[in-house]
Every structure is written in C-alpha cells, then in structure tokens.
Design a protein around this motif. Structure first.
Motif, PDB file in Angstrom:
ATOM      1  N   PRO A   6       1.780  -0.242   6.025  1.00  0.00           N
ATOM      2  CA  PRO A   6       1.995   1.212   5.944  1.00  0.00           C
ATOM      3  C   PRO A   6       1.938   1.946   7.276  1.00  0.00           C
ATOM      4  CG  PRO A   6      -0.132   0.583   5.008  1.00  0.00           C
ATOM      5  CD  PRO A   6       0.627  -0.675   5.223  1.00  0.00           C
ATOM      6  N   LEU A   7       1.037   1.563   8.168  1.00  0.00           N
ATOM      7  CA  LEU A   7       0.921   2.290   9.436  1.00  0.00           C
ATOM      8  C   LEU A   7       2.137   2.043  10.321  1.00  0.00           C
ATOM      9  CD1 LEU A   7      -2.882   1.867  10.222  1.00  0.00           C
ATOM     10  CD2 LEU A   7      -1.690   3.803   9.170  1.00  0.00           C
TER      11      LEU A   7
ATOM     12  N   SER B 289       0.838  -1.199   0.000  1.00  0.00           N
ATOM     13  CA  SER B 289       0.000   0.000   0.000  1.00  0.00           C
ATOM     14  C   SER B 289       0.872   1.247   0.000  1.00  0.00           C
ATOM     15  CB  SER B 289      -0.911   0.015   1.229  1.00  0.00           C
ATOM     16  OG  SER B 289      -1.775  -1.109   1.231  1.00  0.00           O
ATOM     17  N   TYR B 290       0.288   2.336  -0.474  1.00  0.00           N
ATOM     18  CA  TYR B 290       0.994   3.615  -0.500  1.00  0.00           C
ATOM     19  C   TYR B 290       0.742   4.389   0.794  1.00  0.00           C
ATOM     20  CZ  TYR B 290       1.431   2.758  -5.503  1.00  0.00           C
ATOM     21  OH  TYR B 290       1.721   2.201  -6.727  1.00  0.00           O
TER      22      TYR B 290
ATOM     23  N   ALA C 260       7.666   4.169  12.094  1.00  0.00           N
ATOM     24  CA  ALA C 260       9.127   4.099  12.016  1.00  0.00           C
ATOM     25  C   ALA C 260       9.686   5.343  11.349  1.00  0.00           C
ATOM     26  CB  ALA C 260       9.545   2.843  11.252  1.00  0.00           C
ATOM     27  N   ALA C 261       9.010   5.819  10.302  1.00  0.00           N
ATOM     28  CA  ALA C 261       9.460   7.025   9.607  1.00  0.00           C
ATOM     29  C   ALA C 261       9.360   8.253  10.517  1.00  0.00           C
ATOM     30  CB  ALA C 261       8.637   7.234   8.345  1.00  0.00           C
ATOM     31  N   ALA C 262       8.298   8.323  11.326  1.00  0.00           N
ATOM     32  CA  ALA C 262       8.154   9.441  12.267  1.00  0.00           C
ATOM     33  C   ALA C 262       9.309   9.458  13.256  1.00  0.00           C
ATOM     34  CB  ALA C 262       6.824   9.343  13.001  1.00  0.00           C
TER      35      ALA C 262
ATOM     36  N   THR D 122      -0.083  12.144   8.090  1.00  0.00           N
ATOM     37  CA  THR D 122       0.060  10.824   7.471  1.00  0.00           C
ATOM     38  C   THR D 122      -1.169  10.545   6.625  1.00  0.00           C
ATOM     39  OG1 THR D 122       1.318  10.013   9.385  1.00  0.00           O
ATOM     40  CG2 THR D 122       0.437   8.365   7.869  1.00  0.00           C
ATOM     41  N   LEU D 123      -0.944  10.111   5.398  1.00  0.00           N
ATOM     42  CA  LEU D 123      -2.026   9.712   4.496  1.00  0.00           C
ATOM     43  C   LEU D 123      -1.703   8.330   3.946  1.00  0.00           C
ATOM     44  CD1 LEU D 123      -2.397  13.040   2.449  1.00  0.00           C
ATOM     45  CD2 LEU D 123      -3.846  12.274   4.325  1.00  0.00           C
ATOM     46  N   THR D 124      -2.727   7.516   3.734  1.00  0.00           N
ATOM     47  CA  THR D 124      -2.523   6.179   3.190  1.00  0.00           C
ATOM     48  C   THR D 124      -3.454   5.953   2.005  1.00  0.00           C
ATOM     49  OG1 THR D 124      -4.149   5.187   4.695  1.00  0.00           O
ATOM     50  CG2 THR D 124      -1.857   5.246   5.439  1.00  0.00           C
ATOM     51  N   GLY D 125      -3.112   4.938   1.206  1.00  0.00           N
ATOM     52  CA  GLY D 125      -3.969   4.526   0.105  1.00  0.00           C
ATOM     53  C   GLY D 125      -4.186   5.614  -0.927  1.00  0.00           C
TER      54      GLY D 125
END
Length: 437
Positions: A63-64, A4-5, A69-71, A91-94
């Motif tokens: 993704p979540l 997922s994006y 981890a990115a945060a 944060t945005l997903t999909g």
C-alpha cells in the motif's frame, strides 16, 4: 501476499478548492485515468471525484509504494510536481482507510453532514471501476460493507434531516422573495454538492431557467449538461449576474467570488429588483458587504438552518450516533476479514494432521489406541519442537524474542493456559512439554 486497504487524496480539509479543481475528473475522463492506474500496477482501485474530494480508494499488497505511485499520478493530473502537493494530500492505510470510506459513504465527512449526494457518487465511481475491471474481492467487500453501514446510518439516525431541512428553508425563502419560481432565473456558481442540493430543491419547486459558471469552465459545462441548464464562462460572470434572480454560490475556494462591488453593479442594472443569494461555500463565497445592499437577501447555511429550526445540538447528537455505527461496522469488518484470512491456514493444518494420522495407521496398523495416539502426538509435535529449539539456539535477541512470541501464540491457539496449574507460567509449561517429547 496480504492485500491491504489504503486511500490517498485531497479533500476540503486538506487542500484548496483550486487544487481539487485541477485534480477533478468528469465521467468521460475517468476511464482513461483508471487505465493509467492499471498501468501503474493497480488491480483494485476506485477513483472518487466530487467537489469536496478527489480520492483514490484501493486494495494493494504494497500500500505505501502504491500510494506514492498514486501521488505521482495525481501530480501529473494537476500539471504539478509531486513536491507541490506536499501537505495537501492525505494517506490512510488499514482500518483508518476503511473507516474513512465508511464515513464518506455515510456523509459524515462532507462539508454539510448528512447530504445525500455523496453515496450516489461513491456508487457511480464503483460502477466505473467495475466496468474497467479494477474491482476485486477485497475492494468489493469494503464497498458492500460501506453501503450497508450507510443504510444503517440513514435508517437509525436523523443525520439526513439537517441537510434536507436546509434545502427546504432555501426554497421557502426563495418563494418569499420571488413568489412563483417558474418566473425567475438562477445562476449557480461552482459545483459544490450542497449547491447542487439547493438547486435540485428549487427545480422541484418550479425553477426552470438555470445558468452555471465555475472557475474551471469544463466542470461548469458538464454541470450545465447534467442539470439541463446553460453554461457561462467564469470570465463572463459579471455579465451574467444582472439576469439572475437567485444566485447559489457553491465554490469554496477560500476567497470571495461574489463581492459587494460586483453585486452592486449588477443591482443597478437590475433596477434594484430583489436577488436571493444562497452562500453554501465553506469557506464563504459571498463577501459580507453583499448583505448590506438593498434588495439583496443573503443567506448562508447557518441562516438557513435557523429558518429550518434545526438545532446544532440535535445535529451533533445525530452525528455522534452515526459515528458509533461506523466504528462498530469497521470493527466488525476487520474481525470478519481476519476470520476469513485464518480459514486457509486452519484447513491446511487440519489436512496436515489428517495426513499424519493416515500415514501412521498405514505404517503401524497393529498398535493399540494408546500407543497409536502417543506416536501420533510425537509426530505432530516433532516439527514445532525442532523449530522452537532452533529459535532457542539462536544466540541473538531476535531469536529469543521470536521464540517467546511463538510460545505466546501456542498458548493462545491451544488454550494451554487453561491446562496450567495455578501459579505456573504458561510459557514454562510449553517448555516442560517440549522436554518430554
């Protein structure tokens, strides 16, 4: 596992300029950061760092978890605790993440809608991710679709005309104030994209002497190298002001960086020679009192837009048309991905049917066509029928809900509702067929 994006980051809407400065990376720093992301489990990631935004665009099976981890990586980059970034990261997903990337590439998410720099910045970030081995089929597909959408927006709408006309207006006023721009010098405050656009226009019009200062000295030094200008420390700003005939402010910290007192002192040392001040900061960088000083000609983006005769109504209409293209492209991209995802399952189903056909013919080669086809149908439907019975036997509500969902899917996949007499429930038709097996 489904990939997922997602995007996580800080931009001019969610965060302060001070935080973005702490998160920002120069080109030489990006490879090390990408390696850090690889160590966190990323294999498809793009790090986009501009004045307006610092964002991580990625494709990931979780993704979540990856966003958390990115945060943490961003907090480490800024020298802060993760809790300190609360409320300043988004944060945005999909599909929402895809739409955001498309909007960024089309310059619909910039402080000045239509500015052309950001597409080049996305492409540069893409090249760096590719060099680091952090691109893959999902991220590549998303980026190529974003580029195609940006091309459509540029060719089918006048979205870029507003930013271009603002730059042209700034050059016109600079010439009105100073005449030949080869004889004057400019001081650029900050590294904002619109400030860079104004500077590019002034350079094309003949400006040669440029000095850059920014709240983060390393960013000013990098910008000075890119523009072929000089670098001055932010702490020495007041000493640099008297020599500047043109001041381009592009900081956007949410507070005034050029005050009336600072400019008045500089004007006295200049013996009241005129200064053209361009305030591209959002929020404003220049204190209103500067405009009250004699020989200080202060123009913000709205003033320059009025000079260019570019109406807000026309700009908003172009933006609406551009957003319509983006939404159409996002829907098409999602549809194409869904179709591609379905191909392996359909191929596997076809292979399963073919294997059963061959097995039946090998075991019952003497059957006539009618008997053979009935036997084949029974074999193909035996597994699904057993699965549906198992769901029905599950006493709790979850099993019944799962069965109902499966029946609806069967009706849709095989268009069973087209075979059902008027007034009969399609789900009941599935049940009646199952009982006949």
């Amino acid at each position: 596992m489904i990939t997922s994006y997602f995007v996580i980051g800080a931009n001019h809407r969610t965060s302060s300029g001070a935080l973005r400065d702490r998160l920002a990376t120069e080109e030489v720093e990006t490879p090390e950061l990408l390696e850090r992301l690889r160590g966190l489990g990323f294999d498809q990631a793009l790090w986009l760092s501009t004045c307006d935004r610092v964002e991580l665009h990625a494709a990931h099976s979780r993704p979540l978890e990856a966003a958390l981890a990115a945060a943490g990586c961003m907090a480490e980059r800024a020298g802060l605790e993760a809790a300190d970034l609360s409320g300043q990261l988004f944060t945005l997903t999909g599909a929402a993440a895809v739409r955001h990337l498309f909007a960024v590439a089309c310059s619909l998410d910039s402080q000045v809608v239509g500015e052309p720099h950001v597409l080049g910045q996305v492409k540069a970030a893409h090249r760096m991710a590719s060099s680091a081995g952090l691109t893959g089929p999902e991220l590549e597909a998303e980026l190529q679709a974003a580029y195609a959408t940006a091309k459509r927006v540029r060719s089918e709408t006048p979205i870029a005309e507003g930013a271009t006309s603002i730059v042209a207006a700034a050059v016109q006023v600079a010439r009105d104030v100073h005449g030949d721009l080869k004889r004057v010098s400019a001081l650029v405050l900050g590294t904002g994209d619109m400030g860079a656009m104004v500077l590019d226009g002034l350079r094309e019009a003949g400006l040669e002497r440029v000095t850059v200062a920014a709240p983060v000295d390393r960013r000013a030094e990098a910008a000075a190298r890119r523009t072929g200008g000089h670098f001055v420390r932010w702490d020495d700003l007041e000493q640099a002001l008297p020599t500047a005939d043109i001041v381009v402010a592009a900081v956007g910290l949410g507070r005034y960086v050029l005050t009336g007192a600072m400019m008045d002192a500089a004007m006295r040392r200049r013996r009241r020679r005129p200064v053209f001040v361009v305030d591209t900061g959002v929020p404003a960088d220049v204190e209103p009192g500067v405009a009250d000083l004699r020989e200080a000609f202060v123009y913000d983006l709205a003033d320059l837009e009025r000079v260019a005769l570019a109406g807000r109504v026309g700009r908003e209409a172009a933006a609406r048309a551009a957003w319509a293209i983006v939404d159409e492209a996002v829907n098409a991209f999602a549809r194409e991905r869904a179709e591609r995802a379905a191909v392996p399952a359909v191929a596997a189903l076809r292979a399963h049917f073919e294997a059963e056909r061959r097995r039946l013919l090998a075991e019952n080669g003497t059957l006539d066509a009618g008997a053979a086809t009935r036997l084949l149908i029974n074999r193909l439907l035996h597994g699904p029928s057993e699965a549906l019975r198992g769901m029905a036997a599950d006493a709790d509500g979850a099993g019944l809900a799962e069965r109902a969902q499966a029946e609806r899917l069967l009706v849709r996949l095989f268009r069973l509702d087209e075979d059902v007499p008027k007034g009969e429930d399609a789900g009941a038709a599935v049940n009646s067929r199952e009982k006949r097996l």
